[in-house]
Design a protein around this motif. Structure first.
Motif, PDB file in Angstrom:
ATOM      1  N   SER A   1     -58.716 -29.581  22.132  1.00 26.01           N
ATOM      2  CA  SER A   1     -58.499 -29.776  23.574  1.00 26.01           C
ATOM      3  C   SER A   1     -59.753 -29.328  24.306  1.00 26.01           C
ATOM      4  O   SER A   1     -60.399 -28.351  23.913  1.00 26.01           O
ATOM      5  CB  SER A   1     -57.296 -28.965  24.058  1.00 26.01           C
TER       6      SER A   1
ATOM      7  N   ASP B   1     -60.688 -27.424  26.524  1.00 28.15           N
ATOM      8  CA  ASP B   1     -60.436 -26.277  27.392  1.00 28.15           C
ATOM      9  C   ASP B   1     -61.711 -25.463  27.563  1.00 28.15           C
ATOM     10  O   ASP B   1     -62.745 -25.735  26.945  1.00 28.15           O
ATOM     11  CB  ASP B   1     -59.309 -25.404  26.834  1.00 28.15           C
TER      12      ASP B   1
ATOM     13  N   GLN C   1     -62.581 -22.447  26.656  1.00 27.62           N
ATOM     14  CA  GLN C   1     -63.082 -21.735  25.480  1.00 27.62           C
ATOM     15  C   GLN C   1     -63.814 -22.675  24.524  1.00 27.62           C
ATOM     16  O   GLN C   1     -64.900 -22.351  24.025  1.00 27.62           O
ATOM     17  CB  GLN C   1     -61.926 -21.052  24.757  1.00 27.62           C
TER      18      GLN C   1
END
Length: 400
Positions: free
Chosen positions: A210, A212, A214
């Motif tokens: 994903s 995201d 991080q």
């Protein structure tokens, strides 16, 4: 109305020429590539006998170029000189000489690539055609077209090949007039080589990620590392070439004595594991086979020594292997899937070392899947920025 007729006529002439170039270069790429694969397999079976002969193979290459090559030992630098209008004509004898020289280098264990030969084949062939087309910049447009055909026919990545040819001559400038014929030639050459049975490297990358914060942060850091490694490779290759010329100006002595060193290192490190293209390392990286943490370092050093000494071949496939092997080593440190980070390294070190941006991301998409293009774009953008503005191509120009 006459204006549009004239424009479409010009487009049509370039398109027809591009089809012809794609057909011819696709056949030549297939011949070159298939023989190279056979040579690599044969060498691996008799590594202990062939690798020690590398210094003498180097002497033969020097003799061959001296007798009939004239200035063609400059290789891809002549392509860049012609593309930047510093050279009127690329010697046609460069095609058979660079093919034969690269086959010899690989047969006896030299750590080198193949794309330089494919690009030289396409560029030399198409540049000669372009000089006969009565339009402004026709020779340059056709040279770019031939470069795209050479790269596309060998790697069967036509989108990446098109933008590689457009990007690589001058950093910061795309020759958009060459876009259409380059695209046609790259697709035709790719189709021809595939039809004739030249194998394409591709990986069905199947990882769940994903985008995201991080993950993006990890990819940014990886991009910096890959960019630094690619830039360092380009810098060290240029430095090694200059240093060896200064210390051993006689090419015969240079290729012979450095060839002895290369042979010894190749036999010392896993009996030829680092010979040739590095496709064995790439296969290991993506098939879960044994990968040593130092694979990328040894391949890095031996490729620089091979090319700086004067042996023939390209840099790109070894760079792919350096990047993917480095990615395998880094993946556990970043907590990301091994194959994914190997793919990022594969394209990002290439981007950094060649000082290109769009083509590496497209290589990633065409080899590993278009679903991962956003990740490829992100890491390539970062690696491109952090390469120190170095390039393996000394003839590459930069527009600030």
């Amino acid at each position: 109305m006459n204006k549009y007729i004239s424009e479409y006529k010009e487009i049509g002439i370039y398109a027809i020429s591009a089809i012809f170039v794609g057909l011819a270069v696709g056949v030549l790429d297939t011949l070159f590539g298939k023989v190279l694969i056979f040579i690599g397999t044969f060498r691996d079976s008799y590594a202990g006998y062939l690798i020690p002969m590398l210094p003498f193979a180097g002497l033969f290459i020097v003799y061959m170029y001296k007798k009939i090559g004239k200035n063609t030992n400059k290789g891809i630098s002549l392509v860049f000189a012609a593309g930047n209008e510093e050279l009127e004509e690329i010697p046609k004898r460069m095609i058979p000489l660079t093919i034969l020289g690269t086959w010899i280098t690989h047969l006896f264990g030299g750590s080198a690539g193949r794309e330089g030969v494919a690009v030289q084949i396409g560029a030399t062939f198409s540049h000669a055609i372009g000089r006969k087309i009565p339009y402004k910049n026709a020779s340059k447009i056709m040279l770019i077209t031939g470069m795209a055909a050479g790269f596309g026919g060998l790697f069967e990545t036509p989108f990446a090949a098109t933008f590689f040819a457009l990007e690589v001559l001058v950093v910061g400038k795309l020759e958009y007039l060459a876009l259409f014929p380059a695209l046609i030639a790259a697709f035709v050459a790719s189709f021809v080589s595939h039809f004739l049975g030249l194998e394409k490297f591709s990986v069905n990358l199947d990882v769940a990620l994903s985008m995201d914060g991080q993950t993006m942060l990890k990819i940014l850091v990886l991009g910096i590392i890959f960019g630094a490694v690619g830039g360092l490779f380009a810098y060290m290759l240029g430095y090694a070439k200059r240093y060896m010329v200064e210390k051993l100006p006689d090419l015969r002595k240079r290729i012979f004595f450095v060839g002895i060193l290369i042979s010894a290192l190749l036999l010392m490190f896993h009996m030829g594991r680092y010979s040739g293209l590095g496709t064995n390392l790439i296969a290991a990286d993506f098939n879960g086979e044994i990968v040593y943490g130092y694979d990328w370092i040894v391949k890095f050093i031996l490729t620089i020594l091979t090319l700086a000494a004067g042996f023939q071949g390209g840099e790109v496939t070894p760079i792919f292997s350096i990047g993917s092997s480095l990615g395998v080593w880094l993946a556990p440190l970043f907590g990301l899937p091994i194959e994914f980070v190997a793919a990022l390294g594969y394209i990002s070190v290439f981007s950094s070392a060649t000082n290109t941006l769009i083509a590496p991301a497209l290589i990633g998409a065409e080899v590993f899947g278009f679903d991962y293009l956003p990740y490829f774009l992100l890491t390539v953008c970062v690696s491109y920025v952090f390469n120190g503005n170095h390039s393996i191509y000394g003839g590459q120009k930069t527009i600030l």
